[in-house]
Enzyme design. Sequence first.
Site, PDB file in Angstrom:
ATOM      1  N   GLU A  16       0.825  -1.095   0.034  1.00 46.75           N
ATOM      2  CA  GLU A  16       0.036  -0.089   0.030  1.00 46.75           C
ATOM      3  C   GLU A  16       0.945   1.388  -0.048  1.00 46.75           C
ATOM      4  O   GLU A  16       0.512   2.421  -0.639  1.00 46.75           O
ATOM      5  CB  GLU A  16      -0.873  -0.030   1.195  1.00 46.75           C
ATOM      6  CG  GLU A  16      -1.699  -1.165   1.341  1.00 46.75           C
ATOM      7  CD  GLU A  16      -3.033  -1.066   0.482  1.00 46.75           C
ATOM      8  OE1 GLU A  16      -3.278  -0.499  -0.595  1.00 46.75           O
ATOM      9  OE2 GLU A  16      -4.093  -1.985   0.853  1.00 46.75           O
ATOM     10  N   LYS A  39      -3.127   9.464   1.611  1.00 50.00           N
ATOM     11  CA  LYS A  39      -4.463   8.855   1.539  1.00 50.00           C
ATOM     12  C   LYS A  39      -5.185  10.127   2.617  1.00 50.00           C
ATOM     13  O   LYS A  39      -6.472  10.225   2.051  1.00 50.00           O
ATOM     14  CB  LYS A  39      -4.353   7.619   2.727  1.00 50.00           C
ATOM     15  CG  LYS A  39      -5.783   6.933   3.172  1.00 50.00           C
ATOM     16  CD  LYS A  39      -6.071   5.885   3.006  1.00 50.00           C
ATOM     17  CE  LYS A  39      -7.343   5.447   3.028  1.00 50.00           C
ATOM     18  NZ  LYS A  39      -8.007   4.135   3.262  1.00 50.00           N
ATOM     19  N   GLU A  85     -16.154   7.947  -1.612  1.00 48.70           N
ATOM     20  CA  GLU A  85     -15.697   7.416  -3.077  1.00 48.70           C
ATOM     21  C   GLU A  85     -16.785   7.977  -4.128  1.00 48.70           C
ATOM     22  O   GLU A  85     -17.096   6.895  -5.118  1.00 48.70           O
ATOM     23  CB  GLU A  85     -15.721   5.939  -2.709  1.00 48.70           C
ATOM     24  CG  GLU A  85     -14.560   5.199  -3.659  1.00 48.70           C
ATOM     25  CD  GLU A  85     -14.396   3.887  -3.380  1.00 48.70           C
ATOM     26  OE1 GLU A  85     -13.409   3.545  -3.511  1.00 48.70           O
ATOM     27  OE2 GLU A  85     -15.403   3.264  -2.865  1.00 48.70           O
ATOM     28  N   ASN A 138      -8.148   2.558  -4.957  1.00 46.63           N
ATOM     29  CA  ASN A 138      -8.216   1.205  -5.237  1.00 46.63           C
ATOM     30  C   ASN A 138      -7.338   0.443  -6.226  1.00 46.63           C
ATOM     31  O   ASN A 138      -7.647  -0.511  -6.813  1.00 46.63           O
ATOM     32  CB  ASN A 138      -9.780   1.055  -5.853  1.00 46.63           C
ATOM     33  CG  ASN A 138     -10.592   0.125  -5.127  1.00 46.63           C
ATOM     34  OD1 ASN A 138     -10.994  -1.013  -5.719  1.00 46.63           O
ATOM     35  ND2 ASN A 138     -10.559   0.238  -3.868  1.00 46.63           N
ATOM     36  N   HIS A 163      -8.299  -8.097  -4.845  1.00 50.17           N
ATOM     37  CA  HIS A 163      -9.544  -8.668  -3.937  1.00 50.17           C
ATOM     38  C   HIS A 163     -10.219 -10.091  -4.678  1.00 50.17           C
ATOM     39  O   HIS A 163     -10.486 -10.755  -3.722  1.00 50.17           O
ATOM     40  CB  HIS A 163     -10.824  -7.714  -4.083  1.00 50.17           C
ATOM     41  CG  HIS A 163     -10.410  -6.604  -3.021  1.00 50.17           C
ATOM     42  ND1 HIS A 163     -11.562  -5.331  -2.927  1.00 50.17           N
ATOM     43  CD2 HIS A 163      -9.445  -6.393  -1.844  1.00 50.17           C
ATOM     44  CE1 HIS A 163     -10.879  -4.658  -1.995  1.00 50.17           C
ATOM     45  NE2 HIS A 163      -9.884  -5.288  -1.277  1.00 50.17           N
TER      46      HIS A 163
END
Length: 366
Positions: free
Chosen positions: A191, A233, A243, A251, A258
């Site tokens: 991340e 972030k 969002e 994302n 995912h």
Amino acid sequence: MSEQAGAPTRITVGGTDGTEAYEVLVGRQLLGELPALIGKQAKRVAVLHPEALAETGEALRADLADQGYEVIAIQLPNAEESKTVEVAAYCWKALGQTNFTRTDVIVGVGGGATTDLAGFVAATWLRGVRWIAVPTTVLGMVDAAVGGKTGINTAEGKNLVGAFHPPAGVLCDLAALDSLPVNDYVSGLAEVIKAGFIVDPVILDLIEEDPQAARTPAGPHTAELIERSIRVKAEVVSGDLKEAGRREILNYGHTLGHAIEKNERYNWRHGAAVSVGMVFAAELGRIAGRLDDATADRHRSVLEAVGLPLTYRGDQWPKLVENMKVDKKSRGDRLRFIVLDGLGKPVVLEAPDPAMLLAAHAEIAA
Ligand SMILES: NC(=O)c1ccc[n+]([C@@H]2O[C@H](COP(=O)([O-])OP(=O)(O)OC[C@H]3O[C@@H](n4cnc5c(N)ncnc54)[C@H](O)[C@@H]3O)[C@@H](O)[C@H]2O)c1
Ligand SMILES: O=C(O)C(=O)C[C@@H](O)[C@H](O)[C@H](O)COP(=O)(O)O
Ligand SMILES: [Zn+2]
């Protein structure tokens, strides 16, 4: 929890779009900040932590009890096993049995799985109570605890049930990272690297300077990497909590990531799956004629250098395509991906041709 104190770095989140602002503190010996965040109105504090942090949880409960709070201990399973409706129901029961009211406060101490679950319980109990995140993993500090996405997994997919419910504050005590197993530490770097590709390339430069050092909390740039990623972030979510637009860039790598997590029944680390997902997204960007070769190749080199995976089982593609259909960025039958138009320039790629997806998949298939 930590040995050295000093003024923490304070990063403000929210407050610009009608949402309530809160602070992310990064430093050492931060638990003294908890009572002020909990506030005087609270009588009870529920402390949620994973099994791996039993001692930390116990110490924190003792501190809070000394401050006069009635403390409710809720130990959770480690990692993704805690992000289930059964565990959420267990928490609701514990809160109900202790008369937990709207002025009481939940504290989630742990990695992203713990803070996602704690935030979800806080969002749903009595339709929303105050909560504080105390992330103890790299991933939790730079991403999961910041921004108010909370939730649980279902058999059908990752994070399919949840709520936007920002915390009242986030305490990132860097000393917590000393006990983190290296694979969990490295998972969080995915991340961090994501933040580098989508917004702040200095992050990539700092990691590339000495990727081995970046794999440990003792590395020379640990605090800077964490703070830079939190700033990315914070800036993104502050303008778009729910969002509706720009937040989708966070994302990056997650559409396929995912899908892999679900295919692996949530036994893969999130960061590892996102790493493969970013390589896929980079190939998609390259094939779509948007991303230059050097930046696409840089994905492989930096992710591999810190020990993150670049490939996934090639025979699973049909299942991954099915899994991707429930991605939250999908609209009807249209799949949507975040790709790069260049370093630091994320854009949405709408409904790419299946042949294009297949070609990108060929580049990550093991
Ligand atoms: N809400 C968001 O915006 C957001 C953002 C990114 C990721 N996430 C979610 O975060 C989760 C992944 O988080 P993670 O990578 O922190 O994993 P995790 O929460 O599963 O933690 C990894 C493991 O380390 C243990 N652990 C935690 N802190 C420790 C410490 N200091 N010392 C020793 N062990 C420790 C945990 O018990 C667990 O076994 C995923 O579920 C992902 O979907 C959410
Ligand atoms: O905060 C966000 O927005 C993100 O997308 C950050 C991701 O790193 C994170 O994994 C998030 O939980 C994914 O969100 P989801 O809406 O795709 O479940
Ligand atoms: Zn993520």
